[in-house]
Design a protein around this motif. Structure first.
Motif, PDB file in Angstrom:
ATOM      1  N   GLY A 141      25.163 -62.104 -79.719  1.00  0.00           N
ATOM      2  CA  GLY A 141      23.849 -62.107 -79.143  1.00  0.00           C
ATOM      3  C   GLY A 141      23.280 -62.232 -77.942  1.00  0.00           C
ATOM      4  O   GLY A 141      24.296 -62.907 -77.258  1.00  0.00           O
ATOM      5  N   VAL A 142      21.910 -61.249 -76.937  1.00  0.00           N
ATOM      6  CA  VAL A 142      21.700 -61.193 -75.970  1.00  0.00           C
ATOM      7  C   VAL A 142      21.048 -62.692 -76.106  1.00  0.00           C
ATOM      8  O   VAL A 142      21.350 -62.745 -74.558  1.00  0.00           O
ATOM      9  CB  VAL A 142      20.473 -60.066 -76.087  1.00  0.00           C
ATOM     10  N   SER A 143      20.592 -63.857 -76.507  1.00  0.00           N
ATOM     11  CA  SER A 143      19.672 -64.918 -76.183  1.00  0.00           C
ATOM     12  C   SER A 143      20.602 -65.919 -76.908  1.00  0.00           C
ATOM     13  O   SER A 143      19.427 -66.939 -77.769  1.00  0.00           O
ATOM     14  CB  SER A 143      18.687 -65.132 -75.834  1.00  0.00           C
ATOM     15  N   PRO A 144      21.426 -65.688 -77.169  1.00  0.00           N
ATOM     16  CA  PRO A 144      22.271 -67.369 -77.943  1.00  0.00           C
ATOM     17  C   PRO A 144      22.057 -68.801 -77.772  1.00  0.00           C
ATOM     18  O   PRO A 144      21.892 -69.255 -76.067  1.00  0.00           O
ATOM     19  CB  PRO A 144      23.591 -67.171 -78.186  1.00  0.00           C
ATOM     20  N   ARG A 145      22.289 -70.000 -78.999  1.00  0.00           N
ATOM     21  CA  ARG A 145      22.411 -71.095 -78.299  1.00  0.00           C
ATOM     22  C   ARG A 145      23.436 -71.861 -78.029  1.00  0.00           C
ATOM     23  O   ARG A 145      24.781 -71.164 -79.443  1.00  0.00           O
ATOM     24  CB  ARG A 145      21.346 -72.232 -79.207  1.00  0.00           C
ATOM     25  N   VAL A 146      23.966 -72.419 -76.440  1.00  0.00           N
ATOM     26  CA  VAL A 146      25.274 -72.891 -76.564  1.00  0.00           C
ATOM     27  C   VAL A 146      25.755 -73.847 -76.773  1.00  0.00           C
ATOM     28  O   VAL A 146      25.286 -74.051 -75.279  1.00  0.00           O
ATOM     29  CB  VAL A 146      26.027 -71.180 -76.083  1.00  0.00           C
ATOM     30  N   ARG A 147      26.434 -74.481 -76.928  1.00  0.00           N
ATOM     31  CA  ARG A 147      26.525 -76.013 -77.141  1.00  0.00           C
ATOM     32  C   ARG A 147      28.515 -75.805 -76.235  1.00  0.00           C
ATOM     33  O   ARG A 147      28.860 -76.187 -77.150  1.00  0.00           O
ATOM     34  CB  ARG A 147      26.120 -77.118 -77.824  1.00  0.00           C
ATOM     35  N   VAL A 148      28.063 -76.592 -75.153  1.00  0.00           N
ATOM     36  CA  VAL A 148      29.687 -76.864 -75.075  1.00  0.00           C
ATOM     37  C   VAL A 148      29.692 -78.300 -74.510  1.00  0.00           C
ATOM     38  O   VAL A 148      29.087 -78.911 -74.201  1.00  0.00           O
ATOM     39  CB  VAL A 148      29.974 -76.592 -73.283  1.00  0.00           C
ATOM     40  N   GLN A 149      30.291 -79.126 -75.838  1.00  0.00           N
ATOM     41  CA  GLN A 149      30.456 -79.844 -76.140  1.00  0.00           C
ATOM     42  C   GLN A 149      31.304 -81.111 -75.498  1.00  0.00           C
ATOM     43  O   GLN A 149      30.514 -81.970 -74.516  1.00  0.00           O
ATOM     44  CB  GLN A 149      31.097 -81.038 -77.364  1.00  0.00           C
ATOM     45  N   SER A 150      32.174 -80.774 -74.388  1.00  0.00           N
ATOM     46  CA  SER A 150      33.030 -80.868 -73.540  1.00  0.00           C
ATOM     47  C   SER A 150      34.363 -80.459 -72.669  1.00  0.00           C
ATOM     48  O   SER A 150      34.896 -79.628 -73.845  1.00  0.00           O
ATOM     49  CB  SER A 150      33.492 -82.258 -74.042  1.00  0.00           C
ATOM     50  N   VAL A 151      34.556 -80.874 -71.622  1.00  0.00           N
ATOM     51  CA  VAL A 151      35.493 -79.854 -70.757  1.00  0.00           C
ATOM     52  C   VAL A 151      36.087 -80.532 -70.075  1.00  0.00           C
ATOM     53  O   VAL A 151      35.501 -81.938 -69.109  1.00  0.00           O
ATOM     54  CB  VAL A 151      35.048 -78.418 -69.797  1.00  0.00           C
ATOM     55  N   GLY A 152      38.171 -80.863 -70.025  1.00  0.00           N
ATOM     56  CA  GLY A 152      38.266 -81.523 -69.944  1.00  0.00           C
ATOM     57  C   GLY A 152      38.466 -81.686 -68.589  1.00  0.00           C
ATOM     58  O   GLY A 152      38.870 -82.300 -67.229  1.00  0.00           O
ATOM     59  N   GLY A 153      38.492 -80.271 -67.777  1.00  0.00           N
ATOM     60  CA  GLY A 153      38.520 -80.063 -66.254  1.00  0.00           C
ATOM     61  C   GLY A 153      37.553 -79.176 -66.255  1.00  0.00           C
ATOM     62  O   GLY A 153      36.261 -79.627 -65.944  1.00  0.00           O
ATOM     63  N   ASP A 154      38.177 -78.172 -64.882  1.00  0.00           N
ATOM     64  CA  ASP A 154      36.537 -77.669 -64.171  1.00  0.00           C
ATOM     65  C   ASP A 154      36.104 -76.831 -65.294  1.00  0.00           C
ATOM     66  O   ASP A 154      36.951 -75.397 -65.964  1.00  0.00           O
ATOM     67  CB  ASP A 154      37.028 -76.570 -62.915  1.00  0.00           C
ATOM     68  N   LEU A 155      34.516 -76.165 -65.144  1.00  0.00           N
ATOM     69  CA  LEU A 155      33.787 -75.807 -66.241  1.00  0.00           C
ATOM     70  C   LEU A 155      33.314 -74.151 -65.540  1.00  0.00           C
ATOM     71  O   LEU A 155      32.806 -75.033 -64.051  1.00  0.00           O
ATOM     72  CB  LEU A 155      33.453 -76.143 -66.734  1.00  0.00           C
ATOM     73  N   ARG A 156      33.818 -73.225 -65.724  1.00  0.00           N
ATOM     74  CA  ARG A 156      33.106 -72.343 -64.628  1.00  0.00           C
ATOM     75  C   ARG A 156      32.337 -70.863 -66.337  1.00  0.00           C
ATOM     76  O   ARG A 156      33.445 -70.427 -66.846  1.00  0.00           O
ATOM     77  CB  ARG A 156      33.986 -71.182 -64.512  1.00  0.00           C
ATOM     78  N   ILE A 157      30.971 -70.763 -65.763  1.00  0.00           N
ATOM     79  CA  ILE A 157      30.362 -69.910 -66.480  1.00  0.00           C
ATOM     80  C   ILE A 157      29.387 -68.699 -65.899  1.00  0.00           C
ATOM     81  O   ILE A 157      28.774 -69.160 -64.712  1.00  0.00           O
ATOM     82  CB  ILE A 157      28.818 -71.166 -67.386  1.00  0.00           C
ATOM     83  N   VAL A 158      30.390 -67.429 -66.377  1.00  0.00           N
ATOM     84  CA  VAL A 158      29.133 -66.633 -65.258  1.00  0.00           C
ATOM     85  C   VAL A 158      28.874 -65.717 -66.559  1.00  0.00           C
ATOM     86  O   VAL A 158      29.019 -65.045 -67.460  1.00  0.00           O
ATOM     87  CB  VAL A 158      30.246 -65.431 -65.254  1.00  0.00           C
ATOM     88  N   GLY A 159      27.120 -65.693 -66.873  1.00  0.00           N
ATOM     89  CA  GLY A 159      26.243 -64.682 -67.319  1.00  0.00           C
ATOM     90  C   GLY A 159      26.881 -63.085 -66.231  1.00  0.00           C
ATOM     91  O   GLY A 159      26.705 -62.761 -65.483  1.00  0.00           O
ATOM     92  N   ARG A 160      26.167 -62.199 -67.819  1.00  0.00           N
ATOM     93  CA  ARG A 160      26.539 -61.387 -67.839  1.00  0.00           C
ATOM     94  C   ARG A 160      25.418 -60.063 -68.847  1.00  0.00           C
ATOM     95  O   ARG A 160      25.055 -61.016 -69.988  1.00  0.00           O
ATOM     96  CB  ARG A 160      27.727 -60.467 -67.927  1.00  0.00           C
ATOM     97  N   SER A 161      25.413 -58.935 -68.631  1.00  0.00           N
ATOM     98  CA  SER A 161      24.619 -58.326 -69.695  1.00  0.00           C
ATOM     99  C   SER A 161      25.181 -58.048 -71.246  1.00  0.00           C
ATOM    100  O   SER A 161      26.814 -58.330 -70.955  1.00  0.00           O
ATOM    101  CB  SER A 161      24.191 -56.659 -68.740  1.00  0.00           C
ATOM    102  N   GLY A 162      24.738 -57.884 -72.324  1.00  0.00           N
ATOM    103  CA  GLY A 162      25.330 -57.720 -73.629  1.00  0.00           C
ATOM    104  C   GLY A 162      25.032 -58.328 -74.167  1.00  0.00           C
ATOM    105  O   GLY A 162      24.274 -59.671 -74.134  1.00  0.00           O
ATOM    106  N   SER A 163      25.904 -58.796 -75.213  1.00  0.00           N
ATOM    107  CA  SER A 163      25.732 -59.918 -76.556  1.00  0.00           C
ATOM    108  C   SER A 163      26.930 -60.710 -76.664  1.00  0.00           C
ATOM    109  O   SER A 163      27.391 -61.357 -77.899  1.00  0.00           O
ATOM    110  CB  SER A 163      25.384 -59.351 -77.207  1.00  0.00           C
ATOM    111  N   LEU A 164      28.236 -60.338 -76.322  1.00  0.00           N
ATOM    112  CA  LEU A 164      29.138 -61.421 -76.583  1.00  0.00           C
ATOM    113  C   LEU A 164      29.988 -62.490 -75.482  1.00  0.00           C
ATOM    114  O   LEU A 164      29.178 -62.259 -74.241  1.00  0.00           O
ATOM    115  CB  LEU A 164      30.162 -59.812 -75.825  1.00  0.00           C
ATOM    116  N   LEU A 165      29.629 -62.930 -76.505  1.00  0.00           N
ATOM    117  CA  LEU A 165      30.536 -64.587 -75.577  1.00  0.00           C
ATOM    118  C   LEU A 165      32.109 -64.101 -75.603  1.00  0.00           C
ATOM    119  O   LEU A 165      32.947 -63.635 -76.098  1.00  0.00           O
ATOM    120  CB  LEU A 165      30.480 -65.958 -76.276  1.00  0.00           C
TER     121      LEU A 165
END
Length: 160
Positions: free
Chosen positions: A9-33
């Protein structure tokens, strides 16, 4: 490199519980994760009620709809987020944090340096263990404690 893709969906609720290393998040148009990690056995992406839950034992790269509402638990390494218009909260970052072109931001504890460039919502941080640099903020800035140096430029509202 393993990739998991799902319709969120275009405005989902996303919970990232934990990441053991580095995390990179990039926002983009559309509804795909799209979630990427070196190995699929180290990455999980599930749906729980109205949100997508992600966890990675190692570092990972996420491409999310720009309007996603983010809740991030613990990041073991550095975190870098860009192009996210929705609200974002990060509880704990073990390394440095770099945020660019964001909406509202709430930070808990960041052990390293923090750099925030361009945020359209309120920015609040409890504790920053290194240096902090904030610039081009459109709303309020509230910082509890910075252990290193603090640089603030172009904030259009109150600073506390």
């Amino acid at each position: 490199m393993e990739t998991i893709t799902l319709e969120a969906g275009v405005s989902p609720r996303v919970r990232v519980q934990s990441v053991g290393g580095d995390l990179r998040i990039v926002g983009r148009s559309g509804s795909l994760l799209e979630a990427q990690a070196p190995s699929r056995k180290d990455l999980t992406v599930t749906r729980e009620a109205e949100q997508v839950v992600i966890a990675s034992r190692i570092g990972c790269l996420l491409f999310l709809p720009a309007g996603a509402q983010l809740e991030i638990g613990a990041v073991g390494g550095d975190a870098r987020l860009s192009g996210m218009a929705g609200e974002a909260s990060l509880a704990t970052v073990g390394g440095d944090l770099n945020l660019r072109d964001m909406g509202a931001i709430r930070l808990g504890r960041v052990a390293g340096d923090v750099r925030i460039v361009q945020a359209s919502g309120t920015v609040a941080a409890e504790w920053i263990g290194g240096d902090a640099r904030c610039e081009s903020l459109q709303d309020e800035l509230e910082i509890g404690l910075v252990e290193g140096s603090l640089s603030i430029r172009q904030v259009r509202s109150a600073v506390r």
